[in-house]
Structure formats: C-alpha cells, structure tokens
Design a protein around this motif. Structure first.
Motif, PDB file in Angstrom:
ATOM      1  N   SER A  32      15.093  -5.938   8.624  1.00  0.00           N
ATOM      2  CA  SER A  32      13.959  -6.202   9.505  1.00  0.00           C
ATOM      3  C   SER A  32      13.118  -4.948   9.704  1.00  0.00           C
ATOM      4  O   SER A  32      11.885  -5.006   9.740  1.00  0.00           O
ATOM      5  N   TYR A  83      11.089  -4.362   6.518  1.00  0.00           N
ATOM      6  CA  TYR A  83       9.975  -5.301   6.426  1.00  0.00           C
ATOM      7  C   TYR A  83       8.832  -4.883   7.352  1.00  0.00           C
ATOM      8  O   TYR A  83       7.658  -4.874   6.957  1.00  0.00           O
ATOM      9  N   ALA A  84       9.162  -4.501   8.590  1.00  0.00           N
ATOM     10  CA  ALA A  84       8.127  -4.075   9.536  1.00  0.00           C
ATOM     11  C   ALA A  84       7.422  -2.821   9.038  1.00  0.00           C
ATOM     12  O   ALA A  84       6.194  -2.707   9.135  1.00  0.00           O
ATOM     13  N   LYS A  99      11.017  -6.343  17.063  1.00  0.00           N
ATOM     14  CA  LYS A  99      12.169  -6.802  16.277  1.00  0.00           C
ATOM     15  C   LYS A  99      12.911  -7.962  16.940  1.00  0.00           C
ATOM     16  O   LYS A  99      14.088  -8.198  16.659  1.00  0.00           O
ATOM     17  N   LYS A 119      12.555 -11.596  13.115  1.00  0.00           N
ATOM     18  CA  LYS A 119      12.552 -10.951  11.806  1.00  0.00           C
ATOM     19  C   LYS A 119      12.727 -12.010  10.725  1.00  0.00           C
ATOM     20  O   LYS A 119      13.149 -13.146  10.993  1.00  0.00           O
TER      21      LYS A 119
END
Length: 326
Positions: A66, A69-70, A130, A133
């Motif tokens: 997660s 990805y962020a 978060k 996600k």
C-alpha cells in the motif's frame, strides 16, 4: 548548403503559423508540438520512476504494498505537474500571469467543479491515510461490496465478486461510512442463523451442525482461534433459533455470500441426516366433518410422502456447489 537550409526553413515555415494568442504570447504550431513533446517525455519519465520504485520495493520486503502504491501515484502527480509547468514556460507564457487564470478557476470551482476538486482531495487523503489500499475488500454505505483495484485521481475502481467493475467517486470513501473487511487482519468470524422445531434435542442439533461446519473447507481449524460453536439465540414463534459461529480462512473473507451458502447447504444436509425437523409457520385447522374418501386419499398421500422421505434419506450426500466457489 545555404539553399538547402533555406528550403528546409520554407518547408517547415508552417510551424510558425499563429493559432491564437494567450495575452501577448502567440501560440503557433511549433509551440503546440513543443508542449506536446514535453508532456510525452514527462509521462515517460514518470513511468520510468514508477517502475524503478516498484523494483526497489521488490528488493525491500519491509515496504508494504500500500505504501509503494501511494508513493508511485504521488510521484506520478508531481512529475506531471512539473512537466506541465515546464511545457507552459517553454512557449513563453509568464507563469506569474496565471493569477488571473487561477481566479477564474476559483470561480469555476465555486459554480461547478467543486465535486471534481473534492474527489481529487479525497483521493490524496486516501493515499496518505492508508485506511484504504489496493486489495482491500470493502463494503460501502450504498451497499456496494468488492475488492479495491485502483485508487485514481478522481475515483476508485472496485471489482465485485461477480467480476463487475464499479467506479466510485473518492469523496464517497471520505464522507460516507466504509466497512473495510481486510484493513488490519484477513480473518473474520461468520454467524449463520438457522432454526429447528420445538422439542428437538439441543445436543443433537449441536452435534449435527458442528459436523456440517467441519465439512466446509472455509472453516478455520488451525487452533489460532476458537473452534466452531453453536449458540441458542432466540425462542421464536415456531422454532428454536440457533447460530453457527465460525471463524473463516483468510481466502474466504472476500466471498461472504458463497461462504454462507456453503455453510447453509451443509447444515441442511446434517439436519436431514439426523431427522431434525426444520419448522415453518403453522396454524391449527379444526375440521368438523371429514368424508371417508377424503380420508383414504389423505392416507395414500401420507404413505407416498413417507416413502419418498425414506428414499431421500438413504441417498448419498448431495454436492455442495457453494463450497467450491473459491
């Protein structure tokens, strides 16, 4: 050589043709293609940086997916913003003059773009907080359930268990209530309700239902959580109401409907094997007269029904399709 260069200049002279003006700056075909090339190069650089971050994260197992990805999404937004500013500056537009444009944009936001800005802000918040996600199984206040596939600048894509992609505005995740089934842990407890007739032995019910739970492959039985339990929850109008309380395997959490159907199927099979009656709402009917021929027909129907029930009890256990859903 000079003649050749002159011919080349004449060939590409159309690039200097003016299309329109932004203030005192003339926008030509050449400046338009310059902006386009800069944006394409910026996009390629963004993709290279994102792939580099993913490759770096693959070697660092401590980084959560997660977070990766962020980070990649935010990197993409920043690189594209810088590229857009460079592209605008390359055609001679003074960025300080964008105050007027910003004011006009503010008026536009006030009249019709507030939803777009709200969704963009919500998307940035989701990436930083978060709380949501990619890969999470969520249930929205609107009733939509599914797995998060992408968190984009304006919306989030959710794929349901029927393989249907649903595009949800990011603001719905911030303003509404969201149930995240897999936010911190992927092990969940399921309660399956069922009822039996009054007068049934409770211990026999418990034995039958626990046997049913043991036949479902989604049951968690590694000793880390409590084993399946049978609770008597209510004295209903026509039945004793029970609940099968069972912890599920992690891979079964994302398939709540199929898992519940699998348990219901096996519970019904076990109750039939132990001749435990599943009741239905009943009413007493008092008959004052009854013809002899009607009594004979009724006796014949009861005999056929008893024969059919005996034959069904002797047949092998039916296949549980829902248990194979995963």
């Amino acid at each position: 050589m000079d003649e050749f260069l002159a011919e080349v200049r004449q060939l590409f002279s159309w690039l200097n043709t003016e299309l329109f003006k932004v203030g005192e700056t003339a926008i030509t075909y050449g400046s338009f293609f310059r902006v386009l090339i800069i944006l394409i190069v910026t996009y390629v650089i963004s993709r290279v940086l994102q792939n580099g971050l993913r490759r770096f994260a693959s070697y660092r197992k401590s980084l959560a997916q997660s977070s990766v990805y962020a980070l990649t999404r935010i990197t993409h937004y920043v690189v594209m913003l810088v590229g857009a500013l460079i592209a605008v500056s390359s055609i001679g537009i003074d960025l300080t003059k964008f105050a007027i444009f910003a004011s006009a944009l503010g008026i536009g936001v006030g009249f019709g773009l507030q939803n777009l800005i709200s969704n963009f802000t919500a998307g940035i918040m989701l990436l930083f907080e978060k709380t949501l996600k990619v890969g999470d199984f969520v249930e929205l206040e609107s009733g939509v359930t599914g797995e998060v596939q992408e968190i984009n600048i304006r919306s989030t894509i959710i794929t349901t268990n029927d393989n249907i992609d649903i595009v949800v505005p990011n603001s719905e995740f911030v303003n509404g209530r969201v149930t995240n089934w897999t936010m911190r842990d992927t092990i969940r407890r399921l309660k399956v309700e069922f009822g039996v007739a009054y007068g049934t032995d409770k211990e026999l019910v418990r034995k039958a239902v626990l046997e049913a739970a043991s036949r479902v492959p989604h049951t968690l039985d590694d000793g880390s959580h409590r084993p399946p339990q049978v609770w008597l929850t209510e004295f209903g109008d026509s039945s004793l109401n029970f609940e099968l309380v069972v912890w599920l395997q992690p891979e079964a959490v994302n398939r709540p409907s199929a898992v519940k159907a699998a348990f219901m199927w096996e519970i019904h099979t076990s109750l039939e094997e132990y001749d435990i009656e599943i009741p239905f709402p009943q009413r007493d009917l008092h008959i004052r007269s009854w013809a002899e021929d009607a009594q004979l027909k009724m006796g014949s129907l009861e005999a056929k029904e008893k024969k059919r029930s005996t034959k069904s009890a002797k047949s092998k256990r039916p296949e549980n399709d829902a248990a194979e859903e995963l």
